[in-house]
Design an enzyme around this catalytic site. Structure first.
Site, mmCIF file in Angstrom:
data_model
loop_
_atom_site.group_PDB
_atom_site.id
_atom_site.type_symbol
_atom_site.label_atom_id
_atom_site.label_comp_id
_atom_site.label_asym_id
_atom_site.label_seq_id
_atom_site.Cartn_x
_atom_site.Cartn_y
_atom_site.Cartn_z
ATOM 1 C CB ILE A 99 -0.913 0.013 1.252
ATOM 2 C CG1 ILE A 99 -0.065 -0.062 2.544
ATOM 3 C CG2 ILE A 99 -1.915 -1.131 1.200
ATOM 4 C CD1 ILE A 99 -0.883 0.163 3.819
ATOM 5 C CG HIS A 117 -3.970 -5.894 -0.160
ATOM 6 N ND1 HIS A 117 -2.985 -6.711 0.313
ATOM 7 C CD2 HIS A 117 -4.958 -6.724 -0.580
ATOM 8 C CE1 HIS A 117 -3.364 -7.989 0.196
ATOM 9 N NE2 HIS A 117 -4.555 -8.011 -0.350
ATOM 10 C CB CYS A 128 -19.067 9.729 -4.362
ATOM 11 S SG CYS A 128 -17.930 10.914 -3.600
ATOM 12 C CB CYS A 150 -17.599 12.573 1.118
ATOM 13 S SG CYS A 150 -17.496 13.029 -0.619
ATOM 14 C CB CYS A 153 -21.770 12.065 -1.600
ATOM 15 S SG CYS A 153 -20.665 10.850 -0.866
ATOM 16 C CB ILE A 234 13.974 -8.265 -3.792
ATOM 17 C CG1 ILE A 234 13.025 -9.313 -3.202
ATOM 18 C CG2 ILE A 234 13.461 -7.787 -5.147
ATOM 19 C CD1 ILE A 234 11.730 -8.734 -2.704
HETATM 20 ZN ZN LIG Z 1 -18.470 11.076 -1.451
#
Ligand SMILES: [Zn+2]
Length: 245
Positions: A99, A117, A128, A150, A153, A234
Site C-alpha cells: 500500500i 490492497h 462516491c 465527504c 456526498c 530482492i
Molecule cells: Zn463522497
C-alpha cells in the site's frame, strides 16, 4: 540468477507480483509477520470502521502516527530494478499487495501498477470515490477531533487501503486477472503467497500455462508449483539478473 535471466529472456510478456518483502528493504515493516504491527495491535476491521465513529478515530490516529514513516521511505534497488524491467517492455504490469506506492515512486507508470490492497498515501470517500488528501483530513481532525465526511456526498472517508473485512476492489481484481491470464511469466517478489485472494493470481497464471518464478527471502507454501525458486534479497538479486540479461 542465470536461470531467472533465462526465464526473462524467453518471456515475451511477464507480470511481476510483489508483497511486503519488496518494501522491507526500504525499511517498511511487514505488518503481518511475527513481531509486525498486527501482532501487537488489533487492526480496525472494516465493519467497525463504517459503524463506529470511535473506531474511525482510532484508525485515523494510527494513520497519522505512521505519517513520519510513510513520508521518509523511498524506493530501493528492487523497486528500481522492477521499473527497469517494465521500461524495457518485458513486463506489462506490476500487481502489488503493498500500500506504499513505492513502485510508482520508483518509476513505474500508474496505469501499469495494480494495487490489490489499495494505497495509504491518500483517502477516498467510501460512497462516491472522491479523493481526499491525508494532510487535509489531519488538519480537520486536529481542529475537530474527527475526520471530515465527504464534501460532495457526505459519505465516510477512509484511507484508500483495503482493510480487513473490506471487499476487494473490483476494478483492480479484474485487471489483475486479465494481466495474469495474458502473461507467459509470473515473477513473484517478496510475497509469501499466504494472503488470499491476492496470492491466487500467481497460481492462476501458472495454471494457465505461464511459468512461475518466486524470489523471496523465505520459502512459500506454493514453491512446489514454481519453475524456479530463489531464496535471497530482492534488490541485489534483481540487479545482478538485469546485469546478465
Ligand atoms: Zn463522497
Amino acid at each position: 540468477m542465470a536461470a531467472l535471466a533465462a526465464l526473462l529472456r524467453e518471456s515475451r510478456r511477464a507480470v511481476i507480483f510483489t508483497g511486503a518483502g519488496m518494501s522491507t528493504e526500504s525499511g517498511i515493516p511487514d505488518f503481518r509477520s511475527p513481531g509486525g504491527i498486527w501482532t501487537k495491535m488489533m487492526p480496525v476491521e472494516f465493519q467497525d470502521y463504517v459503524s463506529d465513529p470511535g473506531a474511525r478515530r482510532v484508525s485515523w490516529q494510527r494513520r497519522f502516527e505512521m505519517e513520519e514513516t510513510w513520508s521518509k521511505v523511498a524506493p530501493n534497488d528492487g523497486h528500481r530494478a522492477v521499473a527497469q524491467l517494465v521500461a524495457s517492455g518485458k513486463v506489462s504490469h506490476v500487481i502489488t499487495q503493498n500500500i506504499d506506492a513505492l513502485h510508482q515512486a520508483g518509476g513505474v507508470a500508474d496505469e501499469q501498477v495494480i494495487e490489490l490492497h489499495g494505497n495509504t498515501r491518500y483517502a477516498k470517500c467510501l460512497d462516491c470515490g472522491r479523493r481526499v488528501e491525508i494532510a487535509d483530513i489531519r488538519a480537520h481532525f486536529e481542529a475537530h477531533g474527527d475526520a471530515p465526511d465527504c464534501a460532495d456526498c457526505g459519505g465516510i472517508v477512509k484511507t484508500a487501503t483495503i482493510s480487513f473485512g473490506q471487499p476487494m476492489p473490483e476494478g483492480e481484481m479484474a485487471r489483475a486477472q486479465a494481466a495474469s491470464l495474458a502473461c507467459d511469466l509470473m515473477l513473484v517478489l517478496g510475497s509469501s503467497l499466504a494472503v488470499f485472494p491476492a496470492a491466487g493470481f500467481p497460481l492462476l497464471a501458472k495454471r494457465n500455462g505461464a511459468r512461475l518464478a518466486i524470489l523471496n527471502r523465505d520459502q512459500t507454501p506454493h514453491d512446489r508449483f514454481a519453475d524456479l525458486v530463489i531464496n535471497a534479497e530482492i534488490g541485489p538479486t534483481l540487479r545482478a539478473v538485469i546485469g546478465i540479461l
